[in-house]
Design a protein around this motif. Structure first.
Motif, PDB file in Angstrom:
ATOM      1  N   ASN A  28      15.952 -91.764 -77.897  1.00  0.00           N
ATOM      2  CA  ASN A  28      14.826 -92.650 -78.574  1.00  0.00           C
ATOM      3  C   ASN A  28      15.423 -94.025 -79.078  1.00  0.00           C
ATOM      4  O   ASN A  28      14.515 -94.913 -78.786  1.00  0.00           O
ATOM      5  CB  ASN A  28      14.178 -92.024 -79.702  1.00  0.00           C
ATOM      6  CG  ASN A  28      12.924 -92.545 -80.118  1.00  0.00           C
ATOM      7  OD1 ASN A  28      11.776 -92.950 -79.180  1.00  0.00           O
ATOM      8  ND2 ASN A  28      12.778 -92.861 -81.477  1.00  0.00           N
ATOM      9  N   ILE A  32      13.500 -97.271 -77.305  1.00  0.00           N
ATOM     10  CA  ILE A  32      12.801 -98.337 -78.338  1.00  0.00           C
ATOM     11  C   ILE A  32      13.312 -99.707 -77.687  1.00  0.00           C
ATOM     12  O   ILE A  32      12.554-100.823 -77.905  1.00  0.00           O
ATOM     13  CB  ILE A  32      13.042 -97.924 -79.611  1.00  0.00           C
ATOM     14  CG1 ILE A  32      12.031 -96.776 -79.960  1.00  0.00           C
ATOM     15  CG2 ILE A  32      12.749 -99.154 -80.785  1.00  0.00           C
ATOM     16  CD1 ILE A  32      12.268 -96.206 -81.631  1.00  0.00           C
ATOM     17  N   LEU A  44       4.788-101.691 -81.847  1.00  0.00           N
ATOM     18  CA  LEU A  44       5.496-100.620 -81.503  1.00  0.00           C
ATOM     19  C   LEU A  44       5.454 -99.420 -82.275  1.00  0.00           C
ATOM     20  O   LEU A  44       5.109 -98.268 -81.990  1.00  0.00           O
ATOM     21  CB  LEU A  44       6.730-101.016 -80.963  1.00  0.00           C
ATOM     22  CG  LEU A  44       7.759 -99.893 -80.413  1.00  0.00           C
ATOM     23  CD1 LEU A  44       6.822 -99.146 -79.064  1.00  0.00           C
ATOM     24  CD2 LEU A  44       9.155-100.218 -79.967  1.00  0.00           C
ATOM     25  N   ARG A  48       3.548 -95.555 -81.509  1.00  0.00           N
ATOM     26  CA  ARG A  48       4.191 -94.549 -81.512  1.00  0.00           C
ATOM     27  C   ARG A  48       3.453 -93.372 -82.551  1.00  0.00           C
ATOM     28  O   ARG A  48       3.457 -92.373 -82.267  1.00  0.00           O
ATOM     29  CB  ARG A  48       5.512 -94.650 -81.674  1.00  0.00           C
ATOM     30  CG  ARG A  48       6.001 -94.955 -83.077  1.00  0.00           C
ATOM     31  CD  ARG A  48       7.566 -95.349 -82.944  1.00  0.00           C
ATOM     32  NE  ARG A  48       8.377 -94.420 -82.794  1.00  0.00           N
ATOM     33  CZ  ARG A  48       8.989 -93.700 -83.636  1.00  0.00           C
ATOM     34  NH1 ARG A  48       9.290 -94.430 -84.988  1.00  0.00           N
ATOM     35  NH2 ARG A  48       9.961 -92.771 -83.537  1.00  0.00           N
ATOM     36  N   VAL A  93      12.373 -99.559 -86.239  1.00  0.00           N
ATOM     37  CA  VAL A  93      11.841-100.365 -85.195  1.00  0.00           C
ATOM     38  C   VAL A  93      12.576-102.018 -85.316  1.00  0.00           C
ATOM     39  O   VAL A  93      13.034-102.461 -84.403  1.00  0.00           O
ATOM     40  CB  VAL A  93      10.665-100.504 -84.580  1.00  0.00           C
ATOM     41  CG1 VAL A  93      10.288-101.456 -83.384  1.00  0.00           C
ATOM     42  CG2 VAL A  93       9.835 -98.942 -84.406  1.00  0.00           C
ATOM     43  N   ALA A 227       8.689 -92.144 -77.280  1.00  0.00           N
ATOM     44  CA  ALA A 227       8.688 -92.400 -78.624  1.00  0.00           C
ATOM     45  C   ALA A 227       7.776 -91.754 -79.784  1.00  0.00           C
ATOM     46  O   ALA A 227       8.261 -91.353 -80.656  1.00  0.00           O
ATOM     47  CB  ALA A 227       8.817 -94.037 -78.941  1.00  0.00           C
TER      48      ALA A 227
END
Length: 301
Positions: A28, A32, A44, A48, A93, A227
């Protein structure tokens, strides 16, 4: 179904499932990275949560589980949501945007160390001598990873965000042990908390980031779906399954396997290579997490 009444899994099956969980989450970090080439961090993080929440709630409702009915339950779920899938997810993130994917996976793996500290502070959980050694080793590794050799303000900021992300995740984890959730299934709890997070993250992203820097295409859709579903919903369901049917030590093994897969996938897919500092710091973090997790699970086995 309780862990006592559930049928035990064969050790080889447990190993396969734990490795699958760690691989899905480890990948992941690299996924990302690709998504961030086509959108902004907060948007983002919000997208997710929608993908993962939809998958988990659909699964829970299909199994006949019901949404919580008490206002107090939603209040407690909101605390978990705000700490884990809102603050921690957003910082994760934002941190991944600033540092290599492999390094991000190593720093994020410090979560069990902060969980042990917060369990001591909030729950009065005893930290034995072995666990204390693991904490010292793990945090020493974190200090090495955060050392100036990473070079650059962006990297230093990213490391700080990833550490705070781990702290927020640890707080939410300890809070779930601390408070009574009235027998609500873990899958339902996470599904609801993901939608609560989406309700915060997406409006915040639209106001602060907008959509001008987002390229809407399948090259964004696929990473977002990965994700949100395999790396979030699927791994959570698998972890709940393994936790019910394996020993605590076996179930916790993913905690120190995730950064291994994170580094390997970053190397295979993005040609990221750890420097000596990152390698040494990463080894210390993994060793510290291993000691803390095994010391804790032996005590509860």
């Amino acid at each position: 179904m309780s862990s006592e009444s559930a049928a035990r899994l064969h050790p080889k099956v447990v190993l396969a499932l734990v490795c699958l969980i760690a691989a899905l989450i480890g990948l992941n970090f690299t996924v990302i990275k690709f998504a961030l080439e086509r959108t902004t961090p907060l948007l983002l993080a919000g997208m997710r949560t929608v993908a993962g929440g939809t998958a988990l709630l659909t699964f829970a409702l299909a199994r006949g589980q019901r949404l919580p009915t008490k206002l107090g339950d939603y209040g407690r779920i909101f605390v978990v949501s705000f700490s884990i899938t809102t603050v921690s997810s957003a910082l994760l993130v934002l941190g991944i945007e600033r540092v290599p994917a492999g390094v991000a996976s190593l720093v994020s793996s410090t979560m069990p160390l902060f969980t042990a500290l917060l369990s001591f502070a909030l729950l009065g959980a005893r930290v034995n001598r072995l666990g204390a050694v693991g904490l010292i080793v793990g945090f020493a590794g974190t200090a090495v990873l955060a050392s100036p050799s990473l070079s650059g303000d962006a990297a230093a900021t990213g490391i700080g965000m990833l550490v705070l992300s781990a702290v927020a995740w640890a707080f939410g984890t300890v809070f779930m042990r601390w408070k009574d959730f009235g027998g609500i299934s873990p899958i339902m709890i996470v599904g609801v908390q993901l939608y609560m997070s989406a309700a915060i993250l997406i409006p915040l992203a639209l106001v602060t980031e907008g959509t001008a820097d987002t390229t809407w295409s399948w090259k964004l859709l696929l990473p977002v779906l990965y994700a949100g579903i395999p790396a979030n919903a699927v791994t959570f369901a698998l972890m709940a399954f393994v936790t019910q049917r394996a020993s605590p030590t076996q179930a916790a093994a993913s905690a120190y396997l995730i950064p291994v897969f994170g580094v390997v996938f970053a190397w295979l897919i993005r040609d990221e290579v750890l420097g000596l500092t990152e390698f040494v710091g990463g080894l210390l973090v993994i060793a510290g997490v291993y000691v803390v997790v095994t010391a804790n699970t032996r005590r509860h086995a």
